[in-house]
Enzyme design. Structure first.
Site, short mmCIF file in Angstrom:
data_model
loop_
_atom_site.label_atom_id
_atom_site.label_comp_id
_atom_site.label_asym_id
_atom_site.label_seq_id
_atom_site.Cartn_x
_atom_site.Cartn_y
_atom_site.Cartn_z
N GLN A 191 0.94 -1.31 0.12
CA GLN A 191 -0.01 0.15 -0.07
C GLN A 191 0.88 1.09 0.11
O GLN A 191 2.07 1.20 0.50
CB GLN A 191 -0.93 0.14 1.29
CG GLN A 191 -0.34 -0.01 2.51
CD GLN A 191 -1.29 -0.26 3.73
OE1 GLN A 191 -1.66 0.66 4.35
NE2 GLN A 191 -1.71 -1.48 4.15
N HIS A 251 0.06 6.09 0.39
CA HIS A 251 -1.00 7.05 0.71
C HIS A 251 -0.58 8.08 -0.09
O HIS A 251 0.41 8.50 -0.29
CB HIS A 251 -0.68 7.10 2.27
CG HIS A 251 -0.80 6.11 3.28
ND1 HIS A 251 -1.87 5.16 3.26
CD2 HIS A 251 0.19 5.43 3.91
CE1 HIS A 251 -1.58 4.17 3.96
NE2 HIS A 251 -0.43 4.32 4.46
N GLU A 289 3.18 8.74 7.72
CA GLU A 289 3.29 7.90 9.02
C GLU A 289 4.52 7.31 9.39
O GLU A 289 5.82 7.64 8.81
CB GLU A 289 2.81 6.39 8.70
CG GLU A 289 1.28 6.31 7.87
CD GLU A 289 0.97 5.00 7.52
OE1 GLU A 289 -0.23 4.45 7.50
OE2 GLU A 289 1.67 4.10 6.95
N HIS A 305 4.60 0.19 0.84
CA HIS A 305 5.22 -0.63 1.91
C HIS A 305 4.33 -1.64 2.34
O HIS A 305 3.10 -1.50 1.67
CB HIS A 305 5.37 0.34 3.12
CG HIS A 305 4.20 1.07 3.53
ND1 HIS A 305 3.75 2.34 2.93
CD2 HIS A 305 3.40 0.97 4.34
CE1 HIS A 305 2.83 2.65 3.45
NE2 HIS A 305 2.36 2.05 4.56
N ARG A 351 -3.88 0.34 -2.42
CA ARG A 351 -3.52 -0.83 -2.36
C ARG A 351 -2.89 -1.23 -3.61
O ARG A 351 -3.37 -1.00 -4.59
CB ARG A 351 -4.71 -1.97 -1.88
CG ARG A 351 -4.90 -1.40 -0.46
CD ARG A 351 -6.18 -2.36 0.21
NE ARG A 351 -6.62 -2.02 1.40
CZ ARG A 351 -7.51 -1.02 1.65
NH1 ARG A 351 -8.10 -0.68 0.39
NH2 ARG A 351 -7.84 -0.93 2.82
#
Length: 411
Positions: free
Chosen positions: A97, A99, A134, A265, A284
């Site tokens: 996935q 982002h 993240e 990742h 994804r």
């Protein structure tokens, strides 16, 4: 100052023991427990302990955004808590996935709204208009794939497998050993028809088995073992091939990794604390039965090769705090270890920084004292500190106490 109960997210890849043990509950749990959310995200806001059964942190923030967040934070982030804290426990690999950036998220959210795609629809990519950088910090040994590996090393890996069926793809990358070559190879692999995958993946699996048999703990042993483990679970998934392009990283407890927008990742296993901008946007790329939108994924991916050092946050110590520095304005995370005896480490620490904060206890217990009140926070729970709360002193509530502190920097 409010005690927070996290909300369990029961995804299939989760552990039946890690999060239950963290919270002092019987094991194994009735179902996999993948994530424990502490935040005010509408999808799963943390519950406020000691209040009414249905009161959440989102309710508390919405009732008084300026008092809870502080004026500057409330104005900048439209009255929303800008970060989300999770404990993540993976027993199986997560999907590949990435982002989106903030600009991509705003565009994608508006586009899907205009198309009439329901926010909760399984084929929805953008569930909000925010980005999701993240930072993950290991609690236990934590294994993951993150970012595209140096091209020369990937070429060496593909050659070492000695699989004739890979030759054309190896030539593609060796002939253009840069981000554009990675983009071309990844795009080719992820769009291969099932008939081609049915031939290619078993051939690469055979090559990987032969590599380990001949080289033992050779240069790419960890990468090849991971490829085989994932290939066994997803033998017809093109995402298995993408595993060969990514950095294979092991984090020891206390080590962290920063994942910016566009970083492909997959978390493989272990328990970690994760803090991110408050979003649930995921694109994804395979290793999942969930929705995979290949064109949209290719639009957000960053194919620039990165080394581990480039995604490792700068760390520095301030008193008893180990601070993980990232370029993100929505959050800052630190880890604090206190010693109840005060012999080896401090037994307490003063926090007088304004702005919203969440303190998450992951080992032992901590006790907060301020303005004549005190609050005991056991392992597996957290506490909310609002901008309007008084300064607090955090004391060790056990012989050894470890907690994580998330806040908005620069408040």
């Amino acid at each position: 100052m409010h005690l927070l109960d996290g909300v369990i997210r029961p995804y299939a890849w989760g552990s039946r023991t890690a999060l239950a043990e963290l919270r002092g509950l019987p094991t194994p749990s009735p179902h996999p427990e993948a994530e424990l959310w502490f935040g005010a995200h509408p999808a799963a806001p943390a519950r406020v302990g000691g209040g009414s059964d249905d009161q959440t942190l989102l309710d508390v923030v919405d009732a008084d955004p300026r008092g809870q967040l502080g004026g500057a934070c409330a104005d900048r982030y439209r009255g929303r808590l800008p970060f989300l804290v999770k404990v993540l426990a993976a027993d199986e690999p997560l999907s590949l996935q990435a982002h989106p950036s903030l600009e991509q998220a705003k565009d994608g959210f508006a586009r899907e709204n205009a198309q009439g795609v329901e926010v909760g629809a399984p084929n929805r990519n953008y569930r909000d208009d925010n980005h999701k950088p993240e930072l993950v910090v290991a609690i236990t040994e934590f294994e993951l794939l993150a970012g595209f590996r140096n091209v020369a090393e990937t070429v060496d890996l593909l050659r070492a497998l000695q699989v004739p069926e890979l030759d054309a793809y190896l030539g593609m990358l060796a002939g253009q050993p840069d981000s554009q070559g990675l983009r071309a190879l990844f795009t080719t692999w992820i769009t291969l028809p099932e008939s081609a995958l049915a031939t290619l993946i078993p051939a690469v699996i055979d090559g990987a088995i032969a590599y380990l048999a001949s080289s033992g703990n050779g240069q790419f042993a960890a990468e090849v073992r991971t490829f085989l483990e994932i290939g066994e679970n997803y033998p017809a998934d093109s995402g298995v091939l993408a595993v060969l392009l990514l950095n294979r990283i092991s984090l020891r407890p206390g080590e962290g990794l920063f994942l910016p927008a566009g970083n492909l990742h997959s978390y493989l296993g272990g328990t970690a604390v994760e803090v991110m901008a408050s979003s649930d946007n995921v694109l994804r790329g395979g290793l999942t039965p969930k929705h995979v939108d290949v064109p949209e994924l290719l639009r957000v991916l960053d194919f620039t090769p990165v080394s581990r050092s480039e995604v490792t946050p700068t760390m520095h110590t301030l008193n008893a705090e180990l601070i993980y520095q990232t370029p993100i304005s929505e959050f800052r995370l630190s880890m604090v270890e206190l010693d109840g005896t005060g012999i080896h480490k401090p037994s307490s620490i003063l926090f007088d920084v304004p702005g919203p904060q969440i303190l998450l206890c992951t080992s032992g217990a901590i006790e907060l004292r301020g303005a004549g009140t005190s609050l005991l926070v056991p392992q597996g729970q957290a506490v909310w500190l609002a901008d309007c709360d008084p300064d607090v002193v955090v004391h060790a509530g056990s012989a050894r106490s470890i907690f994580f502190r998330a806040l908005v920097p620069g408040q």
